[in-house]
Design an enzyme around this catalytic site. Structure first.
Site, PDB file in Angstrom:
ATOM      1  CD  GLU A 156      31.308  46.767   1.655  1.00  0.00           C
ATOM      2  OE1 GLU A 156      30.920  45.602   1.847  1.00  0.00           O
ATOM      3  OE2 GLU A 156      31.397  47.275   0.526  1.00  0.00           O
ATOM      4  CE  LYS A 158      37.745  38.957   4.415  1.00  0.00           C
ATOM      5  NZ  LYS A 158      37.353  37.751   5.155  1.00  0.00           N
ATOM      6  CG  ASP A 160      35.291  34.961  10.556  1.00  0.00           C
ATOM      7  OD1 ASP A 160      35.417  34.392   9.458  1.00  0.00           O
ATOM      8  OD2 ASP A 160      35.959  34.666  11.558  1.00  0.00           O
ATOM      9  CE1 TYR A 273      28.882  39.112   0.828  1.00  0.00           C
ATOM     10  CE2 TYR A 273      29.863  40.223  -1.049  1.00  0.00           C
ATOM     11  CZ  TYR A 273      29.542  39.060  -0.379  1.00  0.00           C
ATOM     12  OH  TYR A 273      29.873  37.849  -0.914  1.00  0.00           O
ATOM     13  CE  LYS A 361      41.302  37.618   7.118  1.00  0.00           C
ATOM     14  NZ  LYS A 361      41.404  36.318   6.472  1.00  0.00           N
ATOM     15  CB  CYS A 455      47.478  22.680  47.597  1.00  0.00           C
ATOM     16  SG  CYS A 455      48.090  24.314  47.175  1.00  0.00           S
ATOM     17  CB  CYS A 458      50.365  24.867  51.041  1.00  0.00           C
ATOM     18  SG  CYS A 458      48.632  24.431  50.854  1.00  0.00           S
ATOM     19  CB  CYS A 473      44.389  25.298  48.279  1.00  0.00           C
ATOM     20  SG  CYS A 473      45.482  25.161  49.699  1.00  0.00           S
ATOM     21  CB  CYS A 478      47.367  28.287  49.935  1.00  0.00           C
ATOM     22  SG  CYS A 478      48.221  27.450  48.615  1.00  0.00           S
TER      23      CYS A 478
HETATM   24 ZN   LIG Z   1      47.634  25.365  49.028  1.00  0.00          ZN
END
Ligand SMILES: [Zn+2]
Length: 715
Positions: A156, A158, A160, A273, A361, A455, A458, A473, A478
């Protein structure tokens, strides 16, 4: 059911101890408690055991009472395992109040307590095929069956979620409770009634349905679908409430509400279950339970299956692990149960876990780790994404050292700081992400993240459009610039890093692993394994190529830096003249222009490059990584054009043929009067003669005046 709800906290029964010793004997291991009691226990073991107990108690409280765990189940299991192992090794250390001896945690005070008519046992966990096969062998041994017998098992998914028991008397739902410690749970009857899939009265719904029993204690797992969990968390964040860590916590938190009206608003569901106490009906097999409950209106999981032999159960595990992502709810493994209920009694239980069932598991998808830094990653579209640099940790089956933080607002909303412990999630092929910070583990040294204004690649000022969460940017070039720069840096005549071409450069930037060339030298094999198409061998090769490139020459290094107007030849001239990176970095325009072959344009470019703060930082990073220049003096004696032969054809615009000849010779080169296979470069000016055609026929390297000037450092 959570991994944490293990049975092993119950005291070992005599029967269990006997059983354990029997197994150990079978394995040929020694059990020597007498010897053990006489020996000295190392103080660090005593200290560790004490520490483990404190930690486990704390996490029990967080988990059971507050419904707000601060470590993952896998980590909790690891703590518990370590303590159990130490206690097995040093039984003298076992005390009645050790968490291994506890019978779970009491339910929160506010709820009425409900005693389960039959204890809700929880299952032992297995994490490997070997453990599962061992379980199967033990079952057969205890039943006296031959080793090659094939046991019939139900398998089955499991769930959670949160285990509950619902008592139906004469078909009517009367009392519902949480699992609690397995013996006593909390009364959540009214909350359970808000779950639409729970029938308030059982009825025979099919033609072949047996009559509803006089009493039926039905057991199920309350859960929340992934999509609904996401929506709930989004709502909570909007209202400024803390998000739930995962659907299981959301389900538990929603069911354990004192006000059922709150529960009613939460999208909960249930799969049944199994059964506890039953009167007026006798089930023969687990499969019968799974197929009969729905006939009375109790929903069971449609993915349950009946298999023969343990290998089929293992295949089912693999199958479900693959399906895991596409299921609308979370499962964290499979449950394997002996199908024949008459065998359950024969097999019995040890402590609080049955010998007839096992939870196999999956790899955990959530773990906790620490944020070492928060850095920026520039994408192809210019989007600048903050990325958490993590203490490497295994999650979802792979080592993760980085996780996206999405954007500035998200960091602020989740209040994630540098130095924080965080819950990290990785499911399937999804990019790892930071789910939440664990504020309880803060020490006060954590630093809030401040979004940089420029940035990281650059240096352009970043822009953010109104209504957008993303900083960008604005420099269209870039991303491409960074990729090109990496490629140039790694090229053969620069740092010569084999295997770092355009594709790999792009992949490194895309993965957020490299934001400047300095980052290359801090990559681990595990980092590289994250790149698409990288298996261990490829990752190791690239890693080693990067490490090898640390031994280089000053000239190569200068060329690799990609300073404007500094080609190979100029790099060589500069290296030869300064013989030290430090001196070059501090040279003035005048210093540079005094060098033969260095014009004002080159000089300005060099000075500007080394004056730039970001460039200096990158260089510092590279040197810190261990870049070494082989004896610069040796190198300096060499002329940059040494060993190269040139031929000129046609007229040059910037100098006479003679001047050109002298310059080549001053740099160590030779000038031939005619083309031959020994010629390295044919410099072609205006109106070239027949030498040009012959050079073409011979396939010689032909350059124009501009390229020549660059080579000799005049441009
Ligand atoms: Zn840049």
């Amino acid at each position: 059911m959570a991994a944490r709800k293990k049975t092993t906290r119950a005291p070992e029964t005599k029967e269990e101890k006997v059983q354990k010793e029997k197994v150990q004997e079978e394995k040929g291991q020694e059990t020597t408690p007498q010897k053990a009691s006489k020996r000295e226990i190392p103080p660090e073991v005593i200290e560790r055991v004490k520490k483990l107990r404190e930690e486990i108690e704390y996490h029990n409280y967080r988990y059971y009472v507050l419904d707000s765990p601060v470590i993952s189940d896998a980590e909790y299991d690891a703590l518990m395992r370590e303590l159990k192992e130490l206690e097995a090794k040093y039984p003298e250390l076992i005390t009645p109040d050790s968490p291994t001896q506890r019978v779970g945690y009491p339910p929160a005070k506010e709820f009425r307590q409900v005693e389960h008519a039959e204890p809700m046992l929880s299952l032992d966990d297995a994490f490997s095929e070997e453990e599962v096969r061992e379980f199967d062998k033990r079952v057969k041994r205890l039943l006296g069956l031959p080793e090659d017998a094939k046991i019939e098992y139900t398998v089955e998914p499991k769930m959670d979620g949160l285990a509950v028991e619902l008592v139906y008397e004469n078909g009517v739902f009367t009392v519902g409770s949480t699992r609690g410690d397995g013996y006593v749970g909390e009364d959540v009857t009214n909350n359970l009634k808000t779950i639409k899939s729970i029938p308030l009265r059982l009825r025979p719904l099919t033609d072949d349905a047996p009559p509803v029993p006089k009493r039926l204690d039905a057991r199920g797992e309350v859960y929340m679908e992934k999509e609904k969990f996401k929506q709930l968390n989004e709502e909570r964040l909007r209202r400024g409430e803390p998000p739930f860590a995962n659907p299981r916590n959301a389900a538990a938190g929603s069911l354990r509400q004192l006000d059922p009206n709150v529960t009613a608003q939460r999208p909960l569901d249930i799969f049944f279950y199994g059964v506890g106490k039953v009167e007026g009906y006798e089930f023969k097999t687990q499969w019968e339970i799974l197929t009969t409950l729905p006939k009375w209106g109790l929903k069971t999981n449609p993915h349950c299956r009946l298999v023969k032999g343990i290998e089929e159960a293992i295949s089912y595990h693999h199958e479900m692990e693959k399906k895991r992502e596409e299921l609308p709810y979370e499962i964290d493994g499979i449950v394997i149960k002996v199908n024949d209920l008459s065998l359950w009694e024969k097999l019995g239980t040890k402590a609080r876990s049955p010998r007839y069932a096992l939870a196999y598991k999956f790899e955990p998808t959530q773990v906790t780790t620490q944020v070492l830094d928060i850095v920026l990653q520039v994408g192809r579209t210019g989007a600048v994404t903050p990325v958490a640099v993590l203490k490497p940790v295994k999650v979802g089956g792979v080592i993760v050292s980085r996780a996206t933080l999405h954007n500035e607002d998200e960091i602020r909303r989740k209040d994630i700081r540098i130095g924080d412990w965080v819950l990290v999630q990785r499911a399937g092929d999804v990019i790892p992400e930071v789910v939440m910070s664990i504020k309880e583990r803060r020490t006060g040294k954590e630093k809030p993240f401040v979004m940089p204004k420029t940035c990281p690649v650059c240096g352009s000022p970043l822009v953010r459009k109104p209504g957008e969460a993303v900083w960008r940017c604005p420099n269209k070039n870039c991303y491409a610039q960074l990729v090109r720069h990496l490629q140039h840096f790694a090229s053969r005549n620069a740092m010569d890093i084999e295997g770092l071409g355009e594709q790999v450069a792009k992949a490194l930037v895309d993965a957020g692993l490299v934001r400047d060339v300095g980052d290359l030298y801090y990559l681990t094999v595990e980092d590289l394994l994250q790149l698409p198409g990288f298996a261990l061998k490829k990752a190791k090769n690239l890693y080693e190529a990067i490490q090898r490139s640390k031994k280089t020459t000053l000239a190569r290094f200068l060329y690799a830096l990609g300073i404007r107007h500094v080609g190979e030849v100029v790099a060589q001239i500069l290296a030869e003249h300064f013989k030290s990176l430090d001196k070059l970095m501090n040279a003035s325009m005048a210093d540079l222009m005094a060098i033969p072959g260095i014009g004002p344009e080159v000089a300005r470019s060099v000075v500007e490059f080394f004056r730039n703060e970001r460039n200096r930082k990158t260089i510092e990073k590279l040197l810190k990584a261990g870049i070494e220049f082989e004896d610069v003096k040796e190198e300096a004696k060499e002329k940059p054009l040494k060993g190269l032969t040139f031929v000129f054809t046609g007229a040059l615009k910037s100098m006479t043929r003679d001047e050109a000849k002298k310059k080549v010779m001053a740099l160590g080169g030779r000038v031939a009067s005619d083309v031959s296979r020994n010629v390295d470069y044919v410099v072609v000016g205006e109106k070239p003669g027949s030498k040009f055609q012959r050079a073409q026929r011979l396939g010689l390297k032909i350059i124009n005046e501009d390229e020549f000037l660059k080579m000799i450092g005049e441009k």
